[in-house]
Design an enzyme around this catalytic site. Structure first.
Site, PDB file in Angstrom:
ATOM      1  N   ASP A 352      15.313  28.238  41.969  1.00 55.21           N
ATOM      2  CA  ASP A 352      14.402  28.031  40.838  1.00 55.21           C
ATOM      3  C   ASP A 352      14.275  26.539  40.545  1.00 55.21           C
ATOM      4  O   ASP A 352      13.183  26.009  40.347  1.00 55.21           O
ATOM      5  CB  ASP A 352      14.920  28.744  39.586  1.00 55.21           C
ATOM      6  N   ASP A 491      15.093  38.571  44.517  1.00 56.56           N
ATOM      7  CA  ASP A 491      16.496  38.873  44.222  1.00 56.56           C
ATOM      8  C   ASP A 491      16.869  40.308  44.556  1.00 56.56           C
ATOM      9  O   ASP A 491      18.042  40.630  44.715  1.00 56.56           O
ATOM     10  CB  ASP A 491      16.756  38.671  42.719  1.00 56.56           C
ATOM     11  N   LYS A 633       9.146  44.545  37.083  1.00 59.39           N
ATOM     12  CA  LYS A 633       9.759  43.388  37.757  1.00 59.39           C
ATOM     13  C   LYS A 633       9.482  43.394  39.263  1.00 59.39           C
ATOM     14  O   LYS A 633       8.345  43.516  39.689  1.00 59.39           O
ATOM     15  CB  LYS A 633      11.256  43.330  37.429  1.00 59.39           C
ATOM     16  N   HIS A 641       5.269  34.575  39.643  1.00 59.14           N
ATOM     17  CA  HIS A 641       5.651  33.445  40.491  1.00 59.14           C
ATOM     18  C   HIS A 641       4.950  33.442  41.861  1.00 59.14           C
ATOM     19  O   HIS A 641       4.457  32.394  42.295  1.00 59.14           O
ATOM     20  CB  HIS A 641       7.182  33.494  40.616  1.00 59.14           C
ATOM     21  N   GLN A 687       7.254  35.760  33.325  1.00 60.16           N
ATOM     22  CA  GLN A 687       7.868  36.098  34.610  1.00 60.16           C
ATOM     23  C   GLN A 687       7.128  37.250  35.290  1.00 60.16           C
ATOM     24  O   GLN A 687       6.856  37.208  36.475  1.00 60.16           O
ATOM     25  CB  GLN A 687       9.334  36.466  34.431  1.00 60.16           C
ATOM     26  N   GLY A 707       9.285  30.433  37.405  1.00 56.37           N
ATOM     27  CA  GLY A 707       8.760  29.569  38.455  1.00 56.37           C
ATOM     28  C   GLY A 707       7.259  29.675  38.602  1.00 56.37           C
ATOM     29  O   GLY A 707       6.644  28.886  39.328  1.00 56.37           O
TER      30      GLY A 707
HETATM   31  C1  GLC Z   1      13.683  35.588  38.869  1.00 57.88           C
HETATM   32  C2  GLC Z   1      14.692  34.605  39.425  1.00 57.88           C
HETATM   33  C3  GLC Z   1      14.180  33.960  40.693  1.00 57.88           C
HETATM   34  C4  GLC Z   1      13.724  35.000  41.680  1.00 57.88           C
HETATM   35  C5  GLC Z   1      12.726  35.955  41.051  1.00 57.88           C
HETATM   36  C6  GLC Z   1      12.369  37.102  41.972  1.00 57.88           C
HETATM   37  O1  GLC Z   1      12.570  34.909  38.408  1.00 57.88           O
HETATM   38  O2  GLC Z   1      14.968  33.594  38.481  1.00 57.88           O
HETATM   39  O3  GLC Z   1      15.190  33.185  41.283  1.00 57.88           O
HETATM   40  O4  GLC Z   1      13.163  34.350  42.795  1.00 57.88           O
HETATM   41  O5  GLC Z   1      13.287  36.504  39.878  1.00 57.88           O
HETATM   42  O6  GLC Z   1      13.432  37.949  42.217  1.00 57.88           O
END
Ligand code: GLC
Length: 799
Positions: A352, A491, A633, A641, A687, A707
């Site tokens: 990040d 993740d 998520k 991101h 996010q 991000g």
């Molecule tokens: C969250 C984490 C990041 C990861 C993303 C996807 O934003 O901070 O590191 O890349 O999740 O899993």
């Protein structure tokens, strides 16, 4: 429905309907002291670390949703009516009182018109110069708009926290008896008794007419901050105690003639009454005005590094103000203080932080470079990064206080981890981050700076970069594609020895940056060596990862493909397809086909989903993602991101209209009138947004700390507007909607100002026909070291 509007001239978002269904947050502070504050003045602040040096308390995930905060109450001492200057905590019905909250860049203003008064509370943290003690100022103004004399009381209120946030939340045996309140010289003090000399203060620029240092003394039994007994009765109880829940509450009585306005200031900081006295002297009314003006100038100067004027009003608003601001907050405070991350997990997330530091070196050169150095220090000699680490621990700075209670402390040894805990992508992000920082500064000597590894020994920055590439080229699975290890960017994709298409493509991209740098440095052997490795990886990817209409996401450790047309769930993935294109690994035909698949499978009006259809069958060979609810998520949500990755990919294949379609879907400023669905800040990327497979489709969560901010800025400015600094030239190669006539931008770079005018007479999406610098035709934009230069770009297709 719309709860607020943008005031661009003031660079503020104005919430005029304060009963928003969620907290809309903002950040105060630009250096050591920081605060996260809602549109209700709810929130908390800290010095240096929200984990180890918390100043005020917050009840995370609480009911009501954003209490307590940095509050100011007003009371009519003639009839006993009282209210708060922010809508909460008192929360008068909107038909009785007119409330407004303004979030600006590192400050917030709360105001209220009620009972013949207009009053406001401005919260900000002045920028310190070297020796100053950081302090948060509550700048309060009260005006009598009635036609009679008024007797009013103003009360400032904060609830102090124990320094260690884990202890404050979990160990009341400690926190309730190891901190206590004092009142000296008109100052409320919170003494952290176990730490020699540790105090926090709450003071005013006046002789108080009352005070409280014990929370229960101020609020009273069976009450809350909504109806504190002391305010209701109009008299503070004068409480102090060695122990208990410590607060700072100060009362000032005012007499206001009709039309008269009075101003009073509160100060919140660390230290004793002498620190409070210094704050009073430095920040009297004139000093406060100067500090506020300096804060505004600070942002003005930062934002001036790039200002754009395009036909897209919300894009201008985002790039010129809010998107940059959000990206800067991430570089400043890393990712660990918000209403979601409440300060117990501080440190730097390797990937990040690397991405944050890659995206805005033009506006935050020092901060980005500092983060890059910290990450270089967090690299294991073998070439992988420490997934989450506290630079203070690596640098052997003392960050936690010794107490009689045993608290496991992060020590250097336990922070180092092996390959099984390494994430395959972490350190790869550092290579483009280094390259972008050097392209910005032009300082090639940075590559030869010597920095220690996290475990042992030291090496130049260049050696660190090679270690990262070597590690990734070594870590390949049975198909020759890079392994996924504990996780890749996602993740929840936990492939271990299985292979990750995304990491393979990211490795190609990182190699591209490295090879570009090797060219600038004249290191031809290194360039040749890594070009060979990169080209082999590209061949392997084209051969093994192409599924016909899109790229696979990877292979499980058993060799089964993930994200193929044969799959029922998780068929198409955003990460692998966008990175296949960004890296240049996809052929032109593959690139167009896979981005068309992204459009047809993943596009929604709220942005691009991460994968579709969502996983519903648990499969641990793919990872935790299969245990996440569909549409939430990492499992089929619109994870913000990676969305800008698709804008970059579309720009690389010249489809500016498509890039803009994706950009527009995610842009928070476009959703200002959709609050009942999106439920999040219209000035901040979140996010994720619940995906099509979830009942709350369109609901955004986790603002600011993401991000998506840096990447949105990076993709929009460098690829859509196409303004990219290189090692030895500035490139302007836009990819825009065909209907645009062009745009202008002012970009500061290496001491010079570039006034860029892009004309698009032929209404193309991409292609540069001619470049002029200061009226002269040139083949590329040179590096000027000073002065202002007119750059004219004419787009078109050469015949
Ligand atoms: C969250 C984490 C990041 C990861 C993303 C996807 O934003 O901070 O590191 O890349 O999740 O899993």
């Amino acid at each position: 429905m719309q709860y607020g509007y943008f005031d661009d001239a003031a660079r503020e978002y104005v919430i005029d309907h304060v009963n928003v269904p969620v907290s809309l947050t903002n950040y105060l502070g630009t250096q050591r002291m920081g605060a996260v504050i809602s549109h209700n003045a709810g929130g908390y602040c800290w010095l240096d670390s929200p984990q180890h040096h918390r100043i005020t308390r917050f009840r995370p995930n609480g009911v009501p949703m954003d209490w307590p905060g940095h509050y100011v109450y007003l009371r009519d001492d003639e009839d006993g009516r009282y209210w708060s200057l922010s809508w909460q905590p008192v929360g008068l019905p909107p038909e009785q009182a007119r409330y407004e909250a303004r979030h600006g860049l590192s400050y917030s203003v709360f105001s209220c018109e009620y009972a013949g008064t207009v009053a406001s509370e401005t919260l900000f943290i002045p920028r310190e110069s070297g020796a100053d003690d950081p302090v948060e100022i509550f700048d309060v103004r009260v005006r009598n708009t009635s036609d009679r004399e008024r007797r009013l009381s103003v009360y400032g209120y904060v609830e102090f926290s124990f320094h260690e946030i884990d202890m404050d939340n979990q160990n009341f045996q400690m926190s309730l008896y190891a901190a206590g309140s004092h009142y000296r010289g008109g100052v409320c003090l919170n003494e952290l008794h176990y730490e020699p000399g540790a105090f926090q203060f709450f003071a005013g620029n006046f002789d108080p007419d009352g005070h409280d240092g014990v929370r229960d003394g101020f609020i009273g039994p069976y009450r809350t901050e909504r109806n504190p007994l002391a305010v209701e009765q109009g008299t503070l109880s004068g409480s102090t105690e060695l122990g208990g829940n410590v607060c700072g509450a100060l009362q000032k009585k005012l007499v206001l003639q009709p039309g008269e306005e009075k101003r009073i200031l509160f100060y919140l900081g660390t230290g004793r009454e002498d620190a409070a006295d210094r704050a009073r002297r430095r920040y009297d009314e004139a000093g406060t005005d100067r500090a506020f003006a300096a804060l505004r100038e600070f942002w003005e100067e930062k934002l001036s590094a790039l200002q754009v004027h395009t036909p897209h009003e919300n894009m201008n608003r985002s790039l010129n103000i809010w998107n940059f601001y959000q990206s800067e907050i991430n570089v400043l405070f890393s990712r660990f203080s918000s209403f979601i991350e409440v300060g117990g997990r501080t440190g730097l997330g390797y990937r990040d932080t690397a991405q944050d530091a890659m995206c805005i070196p033009h506006g935050e050169p020092d901060g980005c470079l500092m983060r890059v150095r910290q990450l270089l220090h967090g690299l294991m000699r073998e070439g992988y990064g420490l997934h989450l680490f506290d630079p203070a621990v690596l640098e052997a700075r003392d960050c936690a206080v010794k107490t009689p209670t045993v608290i496991p402390e992060a020590d250097r040894k336990s922070m180092l981890h092996g390959i099984t805990d390494a994430c395959a992508d972490d350190a790869l992000w550092l290579i483009p981050a280094i390259a972008e920082n050097v392209r910005e500064s032009g300082d090639l000597s940075f590559f030869d700076e010597v920095i220690s590894y996290a475990d042992e020994g030291e090496g130049t920055v260049w050696e660190h970069m090679k270690a990262i590439l070597d590690f990734s080229y070594r870590q390949v699975g049975v198909h020759g594609v890079t392994k996924g290890l504990r996780a890749d960017w996602n993740d929840c994709l936990n492939l271990g020895g299985g292979e990750s298409a995304m990491v393979a493509f990211l490795l190609v991209w990182a190699s591209n940056h490295f090879i570009d740098a090797a060219g600038a440095l004249g290191r031809s052997e290194d360039a040749a060596h890594y070009t060979k490795l990169r080209n082999e990886m590209i061949e392997i990817c084209r051969r093994t990862l192409w599924d016909g209409e899109w790229f696979l996401r990877g292979f499980t450790a058993a060799g089964d493909p993930i994200g193929s047309s044969a799959a029922e769930e998780g068929k198409v993935h955003l990460e692998s397809n966008t990175w296949a294109v960004i890296s240049g690994a996809a052929t032109e035909a593959q690139a167009r086909a896979c981005m068309d698949s992204v459009d047809s499978w993943l596009y929604t009006r709220w942005g691009l989903m991460l994968n579709a259809p969502s996983f519903r069958t648990i499969d641990d060979s793919i990872g935790f993602v299969t245990r996440v609810y569909p549409g939430v998520k990492e499992n089929g949500a619109i994870f913000s991101h990676p969305n800008p990755w698709a804008w970059v990919a579309e720009c690389m294949i010249g489809r500016g209209g498509r890039a803009m379609k994706f950009y527009d879907a995610l842009l928070p400023e476009n959703q200002n009138d959709q609050m009942e669905i999106r439920q999040a800040e219209p000035y901040s990327y979140c996010q994720f947004i619940m995906g099509r497979d979830h009942t709350a489709f369109g609901r955004a969560r986790h603002p600011f700390m993401t991000g998506s901010s840096g990447w949105s800025y990076y993709a929009a400015t460098r690829y859509m507007l196409g303004i990219r600094p290189g090692f030895d030239a500035l490139t302007v190669d836009p990819c825009i909607p065909a209907e645009w006539d062009g745009f202008t931008a002012v970009r500061k770079w290496r001491g010079a100002v570039y006034r860029i005018t892009v004309a698009n007479p032929g209404h193309v999406e991409k292609g540069v026909l001619s470049i002029e610098a200061d009226g002269q035709p040139v083949s590329r934009i040179p590096v000027f070291s000073s002065g202002t230069h007119e750059i004219k770009i004419t787009m078109g297709v050469s015949k």
